[in-house]
Design a protein around this motif. Structure first.
Motif, PDB file in Angstrom:
ATOM      1  N   SER A 151       9.462   7.425  -3.119  1.00 23.05           N
ATOM      2  CA  SER A 151       8.549   7.257  -4.444  1.00 23.05           C
ATOM      3  C   SER A 151       7.224   6.817  -4.315  1.00 23.05           C
ATOM      4  CB  SER A 151       9.365   6.325  -5.637  1.00 23.05           C
ATOM      5  OG  SER A 151       9.348   4.948  -5.178  1.00 23.05           O
ATOM      6  N   ILE A 152       6.638   6.748  -5.418  1.00 21.58           N
ATOM      7  CA  ILE A 152       5.113   6.505  -5.393  1.00 21.58           C
ATOM      8  C   ILE A 152       5.014   4.866  -5.182  1.00 21.58           C
ATOM      9  CG2 ILE A 152       5.074   6.262  -7.763  1.00 21.58           C
ATOM     10  CD1 ILE A 152       2.439   7.159  -7.899  1.00 21.58           C
ATOM     11  N   VAL A 153       6.032   4.481  -5.710  1.00 23.67           N
ATOM     12  CA  VAL A 153       6.406   2.845  -5.482  1.00 23.67           C
ATOM     13  C   VAL A 153       6.333   2.265  -4.268  1.00 23.67           C
ATOM     14  CG1 VAL A 153       7.503   0.607  -6.053  1.00 23.67           C
ATOM     15  CG2 VAL A 153       7.034   2.092  -7.831  1.00 23.67           C
ATOM     16  N   ARG A 154       7.395   3.082  -3.218  1.00 22.75           N
ATOM     17  CA  ARG A 154       7.745   2.866  -1.902  1.00 22.75           C
ATOM     18  C   ARG A 154       6.336   3.052  -1.077  1.00 22.75           C
ATOM     19  NH1 ARG A 154       8.556   4.195   2.834  1.00 22.75           N
ATOM     20  NH2 ARG A 154       7.875   6.491   2.625  1.00 22.75           N
ATOM     21  N   HIS A 155       5.731   4.333  -1.593  1.00 26.20           N
ATOM     22  CA  HIS A 155       4.563   4.716  -0.520  1.00 26.20           C
ATOM     23  C   HIS A 155       3.483   3.350  -0.791  1.00 26.20           C
ATOM     24  CE1 HIS A 155       4.956   8.541   1.338  1.00 26.20           C
ATOM     25  NE2 HIS A 155       5.813   8.623   0.283  1.00 26.20           N
ATOM     26  N   PHE A 156       3.108   3.053  -2.195  1.00 24.58           N
ATOM     27  CA  PHE A 156       2.455   1.977  -2.510  1.00 24.58           C
ATOM     28  C   PHE A 156       2.551   0.813  -1.693  1.00 24.58           C
ATOM     29  CE2 PHE A 156       0.278  -1.266  -5.223  1.00 24.58           C
ATOM     30  CZ  PHE A 156      -1.076  -0.912  -4.997  1.00 24.58           C
ATOM     31  N   TRP A 203       4.595  -0.038   0.905  1.00 24.13           N
ATOM     32  CA  TRP A 203       4.997  -0.035   2.246  1.00 24.13           C
ATOM     33  C   TRP A 203       3.661   0.659   2.961  1.00 24.13           C
ATOM     34  CZ3 TRP A 203       7.064  -2.583   5.913  1.00 24.13           C
ATOM     35  CH2 TRP A 203       7.127  -2.166   7.042  1.00 24.13           C
ATOM     36  N   ASP A 204       3.751   2.084   2.928  1.00 27.41           N
ATOM     37  CA  ASP A 204       2.811   2.970   3.746  1.00 27.41           C
ATOM     38  C   ASP A 204       1.223   2.633   3.425  1.00 27.41           C
ATOM     39  OD1 ASP A 204       4.944   4.253   4.628  1.00 27.41           O
ATOM     40  OD2 ASP A 204       4.967   5.930   3.475  1.00 27.41           O
ATOM     41  N   TRP A 205       1.051   2.381   2.209  1.00 21.71           N
ATOM     42  CA  TRP A 205      -0.289   2.240   1.771  1.00 21.71           C
ATOM     43  C   TRP A 205      -0.584   0.814   2.415  1.00 21.71           C
ATOM     44  CZ3 TRP A 205      -4.463   4.544   0.647  1.00 21.71           C
ATOM     45  CH2 TRP A 205      -5.524   3.886   0.022  1.00 21.71           C
ATOM     46  N   GLN A 206       0.047   0.092   2.256  1.00 19.89           N
ATOM     47  CA  GLN A 206      -0.126  -1.355   2.576  1.00 19.89           C
ATOM     48  C   GLN A 206      -0.438  -1.666   4.109  1.00 19.89           C
ATOM     49  OE1 GLN A 206      -1.003  -3.719   0.433  1.00 19.89           O
ATOM     50  NE2 GLN A 206      -0.212  -2.087  -1.132  1.00 19.89           N
ATOM     51  N   GLN A 207       0.341  -0.715   4.922  1.00 20.99           N
ATOM     52  CA  GLN A 207       0.276  -0.620   6.409  1.00 20.99           C
ATOM     53  C   GLN A 207      -1.256   0.149   6.771  1.00 20.99           C
ATOM     54  OE1 GLN A 207       2.678  -1.618   8.807  1.00 20.99           O
ATOM     55  NE2 GLN A 207       3.544  -2.648   7.036  1.00 20.99           N
ATOM     56  N   TRP A 208      -1.573   1.078   5.838  1.00 16.80           N
ATOM     57  CA  TRP A 208      -2.996   1.918   6.311  1.00 16.80           C
ATOM     58  C   TRP A 208      -4.019   0.853   6.032  1.00 16.80           C
ATOM     59  CZ3 TRP A 208      -3.868   5.633   9.366  1.00 16.80           C
ATOM     60  CH2 TRP A 208      -2.891   6.635   9.353  1.00 16.80           C
ATOM     61  N   GLN A 209      -3.969  -0.007   4.633  1.00 14.74           N
ATOM     62  CA  GLN A 209      -4.990  -1.078   4.568  1.00 14.74           C
ATOM     63  C   GLN A 209      -5.140  -2.175   5.489  1.00 14.74           C
ATOM     64  OE1 GLN A 209      -5.183  -2.525   0.645  1.00 14.74           O
ATOM     65  NE2 GLN A 209      -4.223  -0.895   0.019  1.00 14.74           N
ATOM     66  N   GLU A 210      -4.171  -2.390   6.468  1.00 21.33           N
ATOM     67  CA  GLU A 210      -4.076  -3.532   7.558  1.00 21.33           C
ATOM     68  C   GLU A 210      -5.208  -2.863   8.571  1.00 21.33           C
ATOM     69  OE1 GLU A 210      -0.258  -4.686   9.043  1.00 21.33           O
ATOM     70  OE2 GLU A 210       0.244  -5.120   6.820  1.00 21.33           O
TER      71      GLU A 210
END
Length: 173
Positions: free
Chosen positions: A86-91, A93-100
């Protein structure tokens, strides 16, 4: 109670309706779209209101995606197999990883909410820092290599109407 004359085939024939009923109950029927309650639950988890054109689209198309972009669904307990990613999972988990990857650079991604994946690691995002003419966040393409964004559409409805070939915009500098 079966008689001594009943063979294995006869017992199976008597059990067949119960077996078919269990199989029917075990099958998950595909749910297209979602509910307003599921959208609201996602908004609470994301701590922001989703654009109206996106919410309207989710009510009838949740989990279907788009031709070229993987549009993230809203998790719906009626169809967890199709909506778990879902959008919540992507936001969260994945999005936070990219921001790092950009933690040592002066980028501010706080106004961005990724709602679709381009397939190369790039995301289509709602940019809550820029409101378009329809009163909704504009859609931007976020590049994972540089952290740069480029406006793609005035809102989600305009994004859907765009030919996929124009969603990338002009070449990046």
């Amino acid at each position: 109670m079966p008689s001594r004359q009943d063979g294995p085939g006869t017992r199976m024939a008597r059990q067949l309706p119960a077996i078919q009923e269990r199989r029917h109950l075990m099958k998950r029927h595909r749910v297209i779209g979602t509910s307003e309650a599921a959208i609201r639950a996602a908004e609470i988890q994301l701590n922001r209101e989703l654009p109206k054109s996106f919410s309207d689209w989710l009510l009838t198309h949740n989990g279907l995606g788009d031709r070229e972009a993987l549009i993230f669904p809203i998790y719906d307990a009626r169809d967890p197999r199709k909506t778990w990613d879902s959008i919540v999972r992507h936001f969260t988990w994945d999005w936070q990883q990219w921001q790092e990857n950009f933690s040592d650079e002066p980028h501010d991604f706080s106004g961005l909410l990724p709602f679709a994946e381009f397939g190369t690691g790039d995301y289509y995002c709602f940019d809550y820092n820029t409101i378009g003419g329809a009163g909704e966040p504009v859609v931007v393409l976020w590049r994972h290599e540089t952290g740069q964004t480029r406006k793609i559409a005035d809102n989600f409805a305009a994004f859907l109407r765009m030919p996929s070939s124009t969603r990338l915009g002009e070449p990046w500098p």
